[in-house]
Design a protein around this motif. Structure first.
Motif, short mmCIF file in Angstrom:
data_model
loop_
_atom_site.label_atom_id
_atom_site.label_comp_id
_atom_site.label_asym_id
_atom_site.label_seq_id
_atom_site.Cartn_x
_atom_site.Cartn_y
_atom_site.Cartn_z
N ARG A 298 8.48 -17.57 -2.72
CA ARG A 298 7.93 -18.91 -2.86
C ARG A 298 6.42 -18.93 -2.72
O ARG A 298 5.82 -20.00 -2.54
N GLY A 299 5.79 -17.77 -2.82
CA GLY A 299 4.35 -17.69 -2.72
C GLY A 299 3.78 -16.72 -3.74
O GLY A 299 4.27 -16.63 -4.87
N VAL A 300 2.78 -15.97 -3.32
CA VAL A 300 2.03 -15.11 -4.23
C VAL A 300 2.05 -13.68 -3.70
O VAL A 300 1.78 -13.44 -2.52
N LEU A 301 2.36 -12.73 -4.59
CA LEU A 301 2.21 -11.30 -4.30
C LEU A 301 1.01 -10.81 -5.09
O LEU A 301 1.02 -10.81 -6.33
N PHE A 302 -0.03 -10.39 -4.38
CA PHE A 302 -1.28 -9.97 -5.02
C PHE A 302 -1.45 -8.47 -4.88
O PHE A 302 -1.47 -7.94 -3.76
N LEU A 303 -1.56 -7.79 -6.02
CA LEU A 303 -1.81 -6.35 -6.03
C LEU A 303 -3.24 -6.12 -6.51
O LEU A 303 -3.51 -6.17 -7.73
N ASP A 304 -4.14 -5.90 -5.58
CA ASP A 304 -5.53 -5.59 -5.93
C ASP A 304 -5.62 -4.12 -6.30
O ASP A 304 -4.94 -3.28 -5.72
N GLU A 305 -6.50 -3.82 -7.27
CA GLU A 305 -6.59 -2.47 -7.82
C GLU A 305 -5.20 -2.00 -8.27
O GLU A 305 -4.70 -0.95 -7.85
N ALA A 306 -4.58 -2.80 -9.12
CA ALA A 306 -3.19 -2.57 -9.50
C ALA A 306 -2.97 -1.20 -10.13
O ALA A 306 -1.91 -0.58 -9.94
N CYS A 307 -3.95 -0.70 -10.87
CA CYS A 307 -3.78 0.60 -11.53
C CYS A 307 -3.82 1.76 -10.54
O CYS A 307 -3.56 2.90 -10.93
N GLU A 308 -4.17 1.50 -9.29
CA GLU A 308 -4.16 2.54 -8.27
C GLU A 308 -2.79 2.66 -7.60
O GLU A 308 -2.54 3.61 -6.86
N PHE A 309 -1.91 1.68 -7.82
CA PHE A 309 -0.56 1.75 -7.27
C PHE A 309 0.25 2.81 -8.02
O PHE A 309 0.05 3.01 -9.22
N GLY A 310 1.14 3.46 -7.31
CA GLY A 310 2.00 4.45 -7.94
C GLY A 310 2.96 3.81 -8.93
O GLY A 310 3.36 2.65 -8.78
N ALA A 311 3.34 4.57 -9.93
CA ALA A 311 4.23 4.05 -10.96
C ALA A 311 5.56 3.55 -10.39
O ALA A 311 6.04 2.49 -10.80
N PRO A 312 6.20 4.26 -9.42
CA PRO A 312 7.46 3.74 -8.89
C PRO A 312 7.32 2.37 -8.24
O PRO A 312 8.23 1.53 -8.34
N LEU A 313 6.17 2.11 -7.59
CA LEU A 313 5.97 0.82 -6.95
C LEU A 313 5.86 -0.28 -8.00
O LEU A 313 6.47 -1.35 -7.86
N GLN A 342 5.19 -15.25 -7.23
CA GLN A 342 4.25 -15.28 -8.35
C GLN A 342 3.39 -14.03 -8.25
O GLN A 342 2.70 -13.81 -7.27
N LEU A 343 3.45 -13.20 -9.28
CA LEU A 343 2.75 -11.92 -9.27
C LEU A 343 1.34 -12.08 -9.84
O LEU A 343 1.16 -12.58 -10.95
N VAL A 344 0.36 -11.65 -9.07
CA VAL A 344 -1.04 -11.67 -9.51
C VAL A 344 -1.58 -10.24 -9.39
O VAL A 344 -1.54 -9.65 -8.31
N LEU A 374 -0.12 0.56 -15.90
CA LEU A 374 0.62 -0.69 -16.04
C LEU A 374 1.46 -0.56 -17.30
O LEU A 374 0.96 -0.70 -18.41
N SER A 375 2.72 -0.28 -17.14
CA SER A 375 3.58 0.03 -18.28
C SER A 375 3.78 -1.18 -19.18
O SER A 375 3.58 -2.33 -18.76
N GLY A 376 4.18 -0.91 -20.41
CA GLY A 376 4.44 -1.99 -21.36
C GLY A 376 5.48 -2.98 -20.87
O GLY A 376 5.27 -4.20 -20.96
N PRO A 377 6.63 -2.52 -20.34
CA PRO A 377 7.62 -3.48 -19.83
C PRO A 377 7.09 -4.36 -18.71
O PRO A 377 7.45 -5.52 -18.61
#
Length: 503
Positions: A298-313, A342-344, A374-377
């Motif tokens: 019911r809120g916001v999940l913010f991934l800063d520097e998203a391309c630094e996150f591992g692919a499985p995550l 809400q994904l940001v 950041l994969s196509g899907p």
């Protein structure tokens, strides 16, 4: 010596299951048996409870058999300590059993008899209410949380001796809850702090109005993080049922504040890119605990520097963004946690990330490889993608004073009210929740308005999922403009949000 009963609650995800605690007390060789599939922490409660009873000035009986029903349900944690102690003492005749009938006992016992707080008091009491129980005794630190459950009389206790005095109808130090004070928005960051970036500000407003997923791409220092952190200030407060749902998750995770027992503002969760898969999705030994994506419900999940996150995550987000729920299978069962967030995302366009694009030293392959994390899907599930440009002047007075969060939130709230009224009979609250088939069949737009979208499908510019998301954005744009339904301009603007190149 006799048989006595009381109640506690086991947690399976966010769902509670009432557990009947039975104590059979008799004479003989000293022995304590605990039945009902206890885990290590619960099995150790035999020693904690015995020491707490003795240090409270009472005798521990010789032979004790404790049974937790349902017997085939795995049980864990230290929250059963208080119920076990009261059941044993009632069976031994030290206290009467009258008040134990219909009372839930929750709390961990220290060796000296103090009652320590445990996680998940709110979801436990919600389950107890559904089971028809009317009274609860909880640790004093958790009393404000327990008071959120209407229909259950809650008492807070600091020591085991206080509970025993209450059971004997003697004067005790048990306390009743005080009224919960409403939470204001004083600590929410304001959008007026952001310099420039009119396109990104508009994208943020549209995302807030329809609960759409958002991707911000741009060089460092352009305000990606500042914008993302201020989206919560644009969102309306949670409804009472949503607030209880979110508070229950935070209670299980142990993240609930004693000063603010009820979460009334949409949560903003921003895990670091070094986070593990378990911390993001949830997990753990025994019964899985909620992760960051459930904390952002019911809120916001913010991934800063998203391309630094591992692919499985990143790939783990795909199912959750579609279904709004996380199902985690572990040894003790399958835990279900809501995860309608809400994904940001915010990311640099390349590894070197220069302020000026002309200064980039990355080859086309390096840029492509970096952004392909950041994969196509996953990108197909991002409704709005916007490019942020470097700031060329700190003085933007020629554009007029920037709007604050209060002004933008009024427009967002009106748009959300229109959406709620439109989807009320179907049970949807935001445009982002509306299934694609419903938009295409029951709320189909005229052929003239769909022309651009059909062209995009023919050329392969958008997928079928992307087309559905464009329709959702078009409805949000219509709500912001106070129109009854989207037209061709709204559909075109929605396609433009997905057309913004991020690399």
């Amino acid at each position: 010596m006799s048989l006595s009963r009381t109640w506690s609650v086991a947690l399976l995800g966010v769902d509670g299951v009432p557990v009947e605690i039975e104590a059979d007390v008799s004479h003989g060789k000293p022995k304590v048996q605990l039945l009902g599939l206890p885990d290590t922490a619960l099995n150790e409660s035999k020693d904690r409870v015995r020491a707490a009873v003795r240090n409270s000035g009472l005798e521990w009986p010789d032979q004790v058999t404790l049974a937790l029903s349902p017997a085939d349900l795995p049980k864990g944690g230290s929250g059963y300590d208080l119920g076990l102690a009261c059941a044993v003492l009632a069976g031994a005749g030290s206290v009467p059993q009258t008040k134990l009938v219909g009372t839930v006992m929750i709390g961990e016992l220290a060796l000296d008899g103090r009652i320590r707080p445990v996680r998940g008091v709110l979801p436990r009491l919600l389950a107890a209410k559904r089971a028809g129980l009317k009274c609860a005794v909880v640790p004093r630190e958790s009393l404000a949380e327990a008071a959120l459950v209407e229909g259950i009389q809650a008492f807070g206790a600091y020591r085991l001796a206080d509970v025993l005095s209450w059971l004997k109808d003697e004067p005790s130090d048990l306390v009743e809850p005080s009224p919960v004070e409403p939470v204001t928005r004083t600590a929410v960051l304001d959008l007026v702090d952001v310099v420039g970036q009119p396109e990104a500000r508009w994208a943020l407003e549209v995302a807030a109005a329809g609960a759409h997923n958002l991707l911000l791409v741009g060089p460092p220092g352009t305000g990606k993080t500042m914008l993302a952190e201020r989206i919560v200030g644009l969102l309306p407060q949670l409804r009472p049922d949503e607030a209880l749902e979110v508070t229950a998750i935070h209670s299980i995770a142990g993240a609930l504040s004693t000063d603010i027992p009820l979460v009334t503002l949409p949560p903003f969760i921003a895990p670091h890119h070094s986070a593990s898969l378990t911390s993001l999705v949830g997990g753990g030994v025994g019964m899985a605990r909620p992760g960051a994506i459930s904390m952002a419900h019911r809120g916001v999940l913010f991934l800063d520097e998203a391309c630094e996150f591992g692919a499985p995550l990143l790939e783990a987000l795909r199912t959750a963004t579609e279904e709004g729920e996380v199902r985690i299978a572990r040894r003790d069962g399958v835990a279900r946690y809501p995860a309608r967030f809400q994904l940001v995302l915010a990311t640099n366009p390349c590894p070197c990330a220069p302020i000026r694009e002309v200064d980039c030293r990355c080859s086309p392959n390096e840029r492509r490889r970096y952004f392909s994390r950041l994969s196509g899907p996953l990108l197909d599930r991002i409704d709005i993608r916007t490019r942020m440009r470097p700031i060329h002047a700190m003085d933007d007075s020629d554009l007029g004073p920037p709007e604050g969060s209060t002004t933008v939130r009024e427009r967002v709230t009106k748009a959300r009210v229109r959406a709620v009224e439109r989807w009320a009979e179907h049970g949807w609250q935001t445009n982002a929740e509306v299934p694609g088939p419903a938009l295409r069949r029951h709320f189909r737009l005229p052929a003239k308005a769909m022309r651009l979208l059909d062209r995009g499908l023919e050329t392969g510019f958008v997928s079928a999922r992307g087309a559905d998301r464009c329709l959702r954005i078009a409805w949000t744009l219509a709500d912001l403009a106070a129109k009854d339904r989207p037209d061709g301009d709204d559909v075109g603007a929605a396609l433009e949000f997905r057309d913004r190149r991020a690399a």
